[in-house]
Design a protein around this motif. Structure first.
Motif, short mmCIF file in Angstrom:
data_model
loop_
_atom_site.label_atom_id
_atom_site.label_comp_id
_atom_site.label_asym_id
_atom_site.label_seq_id
_atom_site.Cartn_x
_atom_site.Cartn_y
_atom_site.Cartn_z
N PHE A 192 0.82 -1.20 0.00
CA PHE A 192 0.00 0.00 0.00
C PHE A 192 0.86 1.26 0.00
N TYR A 193 2.05 1.18 0.58
CA TYR A 193 2.90 2.35 0.72
C TYR A 193 3.82 2.58 -0.48
N ALA A 194 3.65 1.77 -1.54
CA ALA A 194 4.45 1.96 -2.75
C ALA A 194 4.24 3.36 -3.30
N GLN A 195 5.31 4.03 -3.71
CA GLN A 195 5.25 5.43 -4.12
C GLN A 195 5.30 5.58 -5.64
N PRO A 196 4.62 6.58 -6.19
CA PRO A 196 4.72 6.85 -7.62
C PRO A 196 6.03 7.55 -8.00
N VAL A 197 6.75 8.04 -6.98
CA VAL A 197 8.06 8.67 -7.19
C VAL A 197 9.04 8.08 -6.19
N ASP A 198 10.31 8.33 -6.39
CA ASP A 198 11.34 7.80 -5.49
C ASP A 198 11.48 8.72 -4.28
N PRO A 199 11.09 8.27 -3.08
CA PRO A 199 11.19 9.13 -1.89
C PRO A 199 12.61 9.59 -1.59
N LEU A 200 13.59 8.74 -1.87
CA LEU A 200 14.97 9.06 -1.52
C LEU A 200 15.48 10.28 -2.29
N PHE A 201 14.94 10.49 -3.49
CA PHE A 201 15.33 11.68 -4.25
C PHE A 201 14.98 12.93 -3.46
N TYR A 202 13.81 12.93 -2.84
CA TYR A 202 13.34 14.09 -2.06
C TYR A 202 14.03 14.16 -0.71
N PHE A 203 14.24 13.02 -0.07
CA PHE A 203 14.88 13.01 1.25
C PHE A 203 16.30 13.53 1.19
N ASN A 204 16.97 13.37 0.06
CA ASN A 204 18.36 13.77 -0.05
C ASN A 204 18.54 15.20 -0.52
N ASP A 205 17.45 15.95 -0.56
CA ASP A 205 17.53 17.35 -0.96
C ASP A 205 17.14 18.22 0.24
N PRO A 206 17.90 19.27 0.55
CA PRO A 206 17.60 20.13 1.71
C PRO A 206 16.21 20.76 1.66
N THR A 207 15.61 20.86 0.48
CA THR A 207 14.30 21.49 0.36
C THR A 207 13.25 20.79 1.21
N ILE A 208 13.42 19.49 1.45
CA ILE A 208 12.44 18.72 2.23
C ILE A 208 12.24 19.33 3.61
N LEU A 209 13.25 20.04 4.12
CA LEU A 209 13.18 20.59 5.46
C LEU A 209 12.33 21.86 5.54
N LEU A 210 11.84 22.34 4.39
CA LEU A 210 10.95 23.50 4.40
C LEU A 210 9.53 23.12 4.77
N PHE A 211 9.23 21.82 4.74
CA PHE A 211 7.85 21.38 4.92
C PHE A 211 7.61 20.84 6.33
N PRO A 212 6.51 21.26 6.96
CA PRO A 212 6.26 20.88 8.36
C PRO A 212 6.14 19.38 8.57
N ASN A 213 5.72 18.64 7.56
CA ASN A 213 5.59 17.18 7.70
C ASN A 213 6.78 16.43 7.10
N GLY A 214 7.80 17.18 6.67
CA GLY A 214 8.94 16.55 6.02
C GLY A 214 9.60 15.48 6.87
N VAL A 215 9.96 15.82 8.10
CA VAL A 215 10.63 14.87 9.00
C VAL A 215 9.69 13.75 9.39
N SER A 216 8.43 14.09 9.68
CA SER A 216 7.44 13.07 10.06
C SER A 216 7.25 12.04 8.96
N ASN A 217 7.20 12.49 7.71
CA ASN A 217 7.02 11.55 6.60
C ASN A 217 8.23 10.64 6.41
N VAL A 218 9.42 11.15 6.72
CA VAL A 218 10.61 10.30 6.67
C VAL A 218 10.50 9.19 7.71
#
Length: 473
Positions: free
Chosen positions: A215-241
């Motif tokens: 069910f948790y399969a993603q349409p995009v690669d999460p690691l691409f987003y996790f490895n970019d500092p931009t993810i830290l702009l979002f309030p749920n960024g860390v929670s989603n990791v």
């Protein structure tokens, strides 16, 4: 004379070159509602500086003009709060501002009391894209909330967040900064809803079999987003990791109480998959903070503290490391018999005081704030208790954690609060005692030793029973 003239020219040029960003808006609404505008800079989770922010109360006028001294291009949260005696609503939108920018907005009424932005009238390509996404996402949020489809079909609907974003990004004139933000925003919103959807399904009384890992399969690669500092702009960024890590380790998603062994397992995975050190630090810090919040005091505290410190040492950011370690160490103050933390407060006269002056009698502490609605509702019950125990061996002290002294003074006057009233501007007392929510009520004995860490609400008769049972009252 030439030097004076040159100085005047320099002063004049500095004034002229000062970049003032302007935001103008109109409200096309039929009713008379009071409107307040809030502008706050969006900072990454690892930024410690104070964000630029501004508040503008325009009352019942249907237009506003806000000037902001923006030093560099950045993303901001623009919140429009409209209210009357019966209704209150907030319209939130992300905007992108640059020095000397000018943004014109038009808001229209929606439903009984809501607002929508007419983004077609926005000249700025970047902000038109941001508002368009915001309005489309809000519509999808409503559809998802009202949807009665099964969990699999609802998951398919989540892909519309990406579809809408791709449609808007077809406009090649959008700046690279905003394009990137929109892509990460779609990822953040998709994942936030994906994990929440699974949590709601798994908690459902009729759903005895939880969703599978697929069910948790993603349409995009999460690691691409996790490895970019931009993810830290979002309030749920860390929670989603963290949710992603729970799935990777076959741990229940949103498991609230994780052991230190489980936390170590999650950290091992994130360090193996994510090279973004700032994000890794935030993840470890969040996991340890959750452990501290849910920790149940036992006789093994010293051993747990040692194990906890070893995990915290994996955090590279010294400020985060120090903060999480201090929070866990402060749990000592929550143990029965713990001494009052050494904290200085301010009274209404501006004098510095401490709680030591109340030793010799029991001490009932009411931790509150002027903006806390439940606190205010409980105030009459606290005042009633104080009156009932007048002349007894107990003092009642209210400690406000307001960040604005005037707000504290005004609310005290409004509520006719009397007796011992103290202000803890940095919330040092609450931080020392790991208090994560208010109102919070505590009782110390005449020697300044903790008797009750978290008492029941003052409107509960059991609180009076607790106080009545105090020896030597």
């Amino acid at each position: 004379m030439k030097k004076i003239l040159l100085f005047c020219i320099l002063i004049g040029s500095s004034v002229v070159s000062r970049a003032i960003t302007k935001i103008n808006g109109v409200f096309k609404v039929a009713d008379n509602r009071s409107i307040t505008i809030y502008l706050k800079e969006i900072l990454a989770a690892n930024e410690t500086r104070k964000p630029y922010q501004q508040e503008l109360n325009i009352g019942v006028r249907h237009s506003f003009s806000m000037k902001a001294d923006i030093k560099k291009a950045a993303f901001f949260m623009l919140t429009v709060v409209s209210e009357n005696e019966k209704n209150k609503s907030a319209h939130n939108s992300v905007i992108y501002l640059t020095p000397n920018d000018k943004l014109n907005l038009e808001f229209q009424g929606k439903g009984q009391f809501g607002l929508v932005c007419n983004y077609s009238k926005i000249n700025s390509t970047d902000n038109k894209a941001l508002f368009e996404i915001n309005e489309k996402f809000n519509g999808l949020f409503r559809d998802l909330f009202n949807s009665k489809a099964d969990v699999i079909n609802q998951k398919e609907e989540l892909k519309q967040f990406y579809v809408f974003t791709d449609e808007v990004l077809a406009n090649k004139k959008i700046s690279p900064e905003v394009q990137k933000y929109l892509k990460f925003n779609a990822f953040d919103v998709y994942n936030t809803h994906l994990y929440r959807l699974a949590l709601d399904y798994n908690r459902g009384s009729k759903n005895t079999v939880p969703v599978g890992a697929g069910f948790y399969a993603q349409p995009v690669d999460p690691l691409f987003y996790f490895n970019d500092p931009t993810i830290l702009l979002f309030p749920n960024g860390v929670s989603n990791v963290i949710r992603y890590l729970e799935v990777c380790t076959e741990m229940p998603v949103y498991k609230s109480r994780k052991s230190l062994e489980e936390i170590n397992k999650l950290i091992e995975v994130v360090k193996g998959k994510v090279a973004n050190k700032a994000l890794v630090d935030e993840v470890i810090g969040s996991l340890l903070s959750s452990f501290t919040t849910s920790y149940k005091m036992t006789g093994n505290f010293d051993n747990d503290l040692q194990a906890y410190a070893l995990i915290a040492h994996q955090i590279n950011d010294l400020a985060i490391r120090s903060s999480v370690k201090k929070a866990f160490e402060n749990l000592r103050y929550t143990m029965k018999g713990a001494a009052l933390p050494v904290v200085k407060f301010e009274n209404a006269a501006g004098e510095t005081v401490s709680l030591d002056q109340f030793k010799g009698k029991y001490l009932f502490i009411d931790l509150w704030a002027s903006w806390c609605v439940p606190c205010i509702k409980m105030t009459p019950f606290v005042q009633q208790l104080e009156k009932q125990y007048e002349g007894k061996n107990i003092n009642f002290v209210a400690i406000s954690i307001d960040a604005n002294k005037q707000n504290w003074l005004s609310k005290m006057k409004e509520l006719n609060m009397h007796g011992h009233q103290l202000l803890d501007l940095p919330n040092a007392f609450g931080k020392n005692l790991n208090i994560t929510g208010i109102p919070h009520y505590m009782i110390y004995d005449p020697e300044g030793k903790l008797v009750v860490y978290k008492a029941v609400m003052p409107d509960n008769p059991k609180l009076k029973e607790t106080i009545d049972q105090l020896p030597g009252l």
